[in-house]
Design an enzyme around this catalytic site. Structure first.
Site, PDB file in Angstrom:
ATOM      1  N   LYS A  21       0.872  -1.277  -0.116  1.00 43.30           N
ATOM      2  CA  LYS A  21       0.079   0.054   0.016  1.00 43.30           C
ATOM      3  C   LYS A  21       0.912   1.133   0.014  1.00 43.30           C
ATOM      4  O   LYS A  21       1.680   1.584   1.060  1.00 43.30           O
ATOM      5  CB  LYS A  21      -1.107  -0.121   1.093  1.00 43.30           C
ATOM      6  CG  LYS A  21      -1.914   1.133   1.124  1.00 43.30           C
ATOM      7  CD  LYS A  21      -2.746   1.681   2.287  1.00 43.30           C
ATOM      8  CE  LYS A  21      -1.808   2.638   2.962  1.00 43.30           C
ATOM      9  NZ  LYS A  21      -1.926   3.972   2.222  1.00 43.30           N
ATOM     10  N   GLU A  71       8.250  15.637  16.971  1.00 41.80           N
ATOM     11  CA  GLU A  71       8.899  15.712  15.497  1.00 41.80           C
ATOM     12  C   GLU A  71       8.029  16.625  14.460  1.00 41.80           C
ATOM     13  O   GLU A  71       6.670  16.545  14.179  1.00 41.80           O
ATOM     14  CB  GLU A  71       8.822  14.325  14.908  1.00 41.80           C
ATOM     15  CG  GLU A  71       9.184  13.825  13.732  1.00 41.80           C
ATOM     16  CD  GLU A  71       8.985  12.372  12.988  1.00 41.80           C
ATOM     17  OE1 GLU A  71       9.999  11.814  12.322  1.00 41.80           O
ATOM     18  OE2 GLU A  71       8.175  11.855  13.437  1.00 41.80           O
ATOM     19  N   GLY A 120       6.498   4.966   8.742  1.00 43.10           N
ATOM     20  CA  GLY A 120       5.513   5.950   9.038  1.00 43.10           C
ATOM     21  C   GLY A 120       5.612   6.543  10.443  1.00 43.10           C
ATOM     22  O   GLY A 120       6.696   6.378  11.140  1.00 43.10           O
ATOM     23  N   SER A 121       4.656   6.994  10.987  1.00 49.50           N
ATOM     24  CA  SER A 121       4.781   7.557  12.261  1.00 49.50           C
ATOM     25  C   SER A 121       4.770   6.672  13.223  1.00 49.50           C
ATOM     26  O   SER A 121       4.063   5.503  13.124  1.00 49.50           O
ATOM     27  CB  SER A 121       3.403   8.584  12.593  1.00 49.50           C
ATOM     28  OG  SER A 121       2.262   7.882  12.234  1.00 49.50           O
ATOM     29  N   CYS A 123      12.454  11.161   8.405  1.00 50.34           N
ATOM     30  CA  CYS A 123      12.400  10.390   9.816  1.00 50.34           C
ATOM     31  C   CYS A 123      13.390  10.432  10.692  1.00 50.34           C
ATOM     32  O   CYS A 123      13.544  10.567  11.734  1.00 50.34           O
ATOM     33  CB  CYS A 123      11.881   8.998   9.539  1.00 50.34           C
ATOM     34  SG  CYS A 123      12.872   7.893   8.711  1.00 50.34           S
ATOM     35  N   GLU A 182       9.484   1.081  10.977  1.00 45.98           N
ATOM     36  CA  GLU A 182      10.646   2.260  11.170  1.00 45.98           C
ATOM     37  C   GLU A 182       9.743   3.612  11.089  1.00 45.98           C
ATOM     38  O   GLU A 182       9.110   3.804  10.289  1.00 45.98           O
ATOM     39  CB  GLU A 182      11.279   2.004   9.537  1.00 45.98           C
ATOM     40  CG  GLU A 182      12.389   2.957   9.658  1.00 45.98           C
ATOM     41  CD  GLU A 182      12.543   4.497   9.100  1.00 45.98           C
ATOM     42  OE1 GLU A 182      12.183   5.227   9.876  1.00 45.98           O
ATOM     43  OE2 GLU A 182      12.337   4.452   7.740  1.00 45.98           O
TER      44      GLU A 182
END
Length: 517
Positions: A210, A417, A263-264, A320, A286
């Site tokens: 996705k 972040e 992602g987050s 990131c 990650e």
């Protein structure tokens, strides 16, 4: 090579030599120059409409206008993609019967096709993501390197023999985990695809990917190349859609044996929850970071300023592992702030198709507003704004490189972040002090140190709680070395041989030996 020119490109502050087709390096191009070839789901080696017929728009962040509508995958479409991947992984299938070296050759073919189409793919990436064209070319070259690396590893996966007690001959066999769900972010669309596909396909898994709903176009284009390369039906499937619908269906699916997510941290928690609620699938994550970059007063200050600048402003700060907490020792603090501010002011922000542009727009309205909100929060909490973050643009999501000095650890901009072009510069006195402060975070993805003292570099590298530590450089990510985080920055590792372990099961086989052996 006649159609190529060689450029020295300072990206991620490592000077790299890359090849860029002549026609890419033009003064300016419009979005009308980029043809969008694929907008449907890719299931079982075919482009198909979604079962529901639903579509969603993908937006050009440069002008906030729709590029095209893309088919939206729902649970029914994910079921079809998983069924195709499951069929492709069946014992006796074409994919399972391939030699490991043949899998490697397919990955090599895919890498070569990316290289062939780098002009088109880079333009499409810049259109959909907003990053400068040279950055898109750089990213795709990195993706090519990743695929070639895993092409070489595919036939080098092996178990071992074990001197077992009790008259047994024991050995291990490494086998692919099976159907894998992969969810990638919008900040490095093609590169993150390569990070996921490379080890997964080298291990022999089948994939349901996705892509981010903000940047689905290049994943579909690479899927078409996978088919052209010769990957059998069902091995690679791409299902664009929204996280709460498509992503959730992937993470909850009982026929997916492993989920890989970038992602987050907030969404990472959901992925873990869904993995537990379904079939306790294997998970690798990650996630986010608030990475410290520490500059000691013995450093070459001009070099340190450039390293710190690129550590935070590369990819518009949408990284990131960005060096988003710049710690500078007191002896050079004021001079560093002055030079860092000047470099930020000189960074050219604008049309990503303009060859002079160093920074394009932020990805979309939500992130744009978040970054502006955090800049305002920094001002309200007492940080010293050294630059103006406003930009005279009538359209798009552009933010000027922003520098804050006199930042303290308790300020929101030092803890959250930001994921934008905002440099926060903090002052420190001693090595022990800065190690404690650097580690005072829930994250642990990366860290950097700039110093001429080897002892300082070694002590810091061993003491800092981070998955990657860069000395006198930053963001030095290569296919051969593992990448991943401590604490709430993730679980497992990407890249290197370590990433292969995320896609392999270990089977132990023990054979009873005759008593007279």
């Amino acid at each position: 090579m006649d159609s190529y020119i060689m450029l020295q490109v300072n990206i991620h502050f490592i000077t790299s030599i890359i090849y860029i087709p002549n026609k890419i390096v033009t003064d300016k191009m419009s979005r009308d120059d980029v043809e969008v070839k694929y907008t449907q789901l890719f299931i079982n080696n075919e482009f198909v409409n979604s079962v529901s017929g639903k579509t969603f728009p993908t937006i050009n962040p440069t002008n906030a206008k729709k590029i095209v509508d893309v088919a939206e995958a729902t649970k029914e479409d994910v079921d079809l993609a998983v069924a195709a991947a499951k069929e492709a992984f069946k014992r006796g299938s074409e994919w399972r019967n391939l030699d490991a070296s043949a899998r490697g050759l397919l990955l090599l073919k895919l890498a070569n096709l990316l290289e062939r189409d780098i002009d088109y793919l880079a333009r499409l990436e810049t259109l959909d993501n907003g990053k400068p064209l040279a950055d898109s070319v750089f990213d795709i070259n990195c993706a090519i390197d990743v695929f070639r690396y895993y092409a070489g590893i595919a036939d080098k996966v092996s178990g071992r023999t074990i001197p077992a007690d009790g008259g047994l001959f024991s050995m291990t066999r490494l086998e692919p985990v099976g159907v894998v769900g992969q969810i990638i972010p919008w900040n490095y669309p093609i590169l993150m695809l390569a990070w996921k596909w490379g080890p997964g396909l080298a291990a022999g898994c089948t994939i349901v990917l996705k892509p981010a709903d903000l940047t689905p176009l290049t994943a579909l284009a690479v899927a078409a190349l996978a088919k052209e390369a010769g990957f059998p039906k069902g091995v690679v499937n791409v299902v664009p859609g929204y996280g709460p619908i498509t992503g959730e269906a992937v993470a909850l699916h009982n026929d997916i044996n492993k989920i890989a997510f970038t992602g987050s941290t907030a969404v990472g928690r959901l992925i873990l929850k869904y993995a537990a609620q379904s079939n306790i699938k294997r998970v690798s994550l990650e996630l986010g970071g608030k990475s410290p970059l520490v500059v000691f007063d013995d450093a070459n200050i001009d070099e340190a300023v450039e390293i710190a600048h690129n550590a935070i402003f590369a990819n518009h700060g949408q990284n990131c592992c960005a060096g988003s907490r710049t710690f500078v020792q007191a002896g050079i603090y004021e001079e560093f702030v002055k030079k860092a501010t000047e470099m930020a002011k000189n960074r050219k922000v604008g049309d990503p198709f303009d060859k002079e542009t160093q920074q394009g727009p932020q990805i979309g309205e939500e992130m744009y507003k978040k970054v502006l909100r955090l800049i305002e929060t920094g001002k309200k909490e007492g940080a010293m704004l050294q630059t103006s973050h406003s930009i005279d643009r009538k359209e798009g999501y552009f933010i000027q490189p922003t520098v804050f000095s006199d930042v303290t650890d308790d300020m929101t901009i030092a803890k959250e972040e930001i994921f934008g072009p905002v440099q926060t510069i903090l002052k420190f006195e001693t090595l022990d002090e800065v190690i404690e402060r650097a580690n005072n975070t829930t994250y642990g993805l990366a860290a950097g140190v700039v110093t001429q003292n080897l002892n300082t570099a070694l002590v810091f590298s061993q003491a800092v709680q981070a998955g990657s530590v860069w000395v006198n450089c930053y963001d030095a990510v290569v296919p051969q070395a593992p990448f991943g985080g401590y604490k709430q920055s993730g679980i497992g590792r990407e890249l290197g041989q370590e990433a292969m372990k995320e896609y392999l099961e270990v089977k132990t086989i023990s054979i009873k030996l005759p008593t007279n052996h």
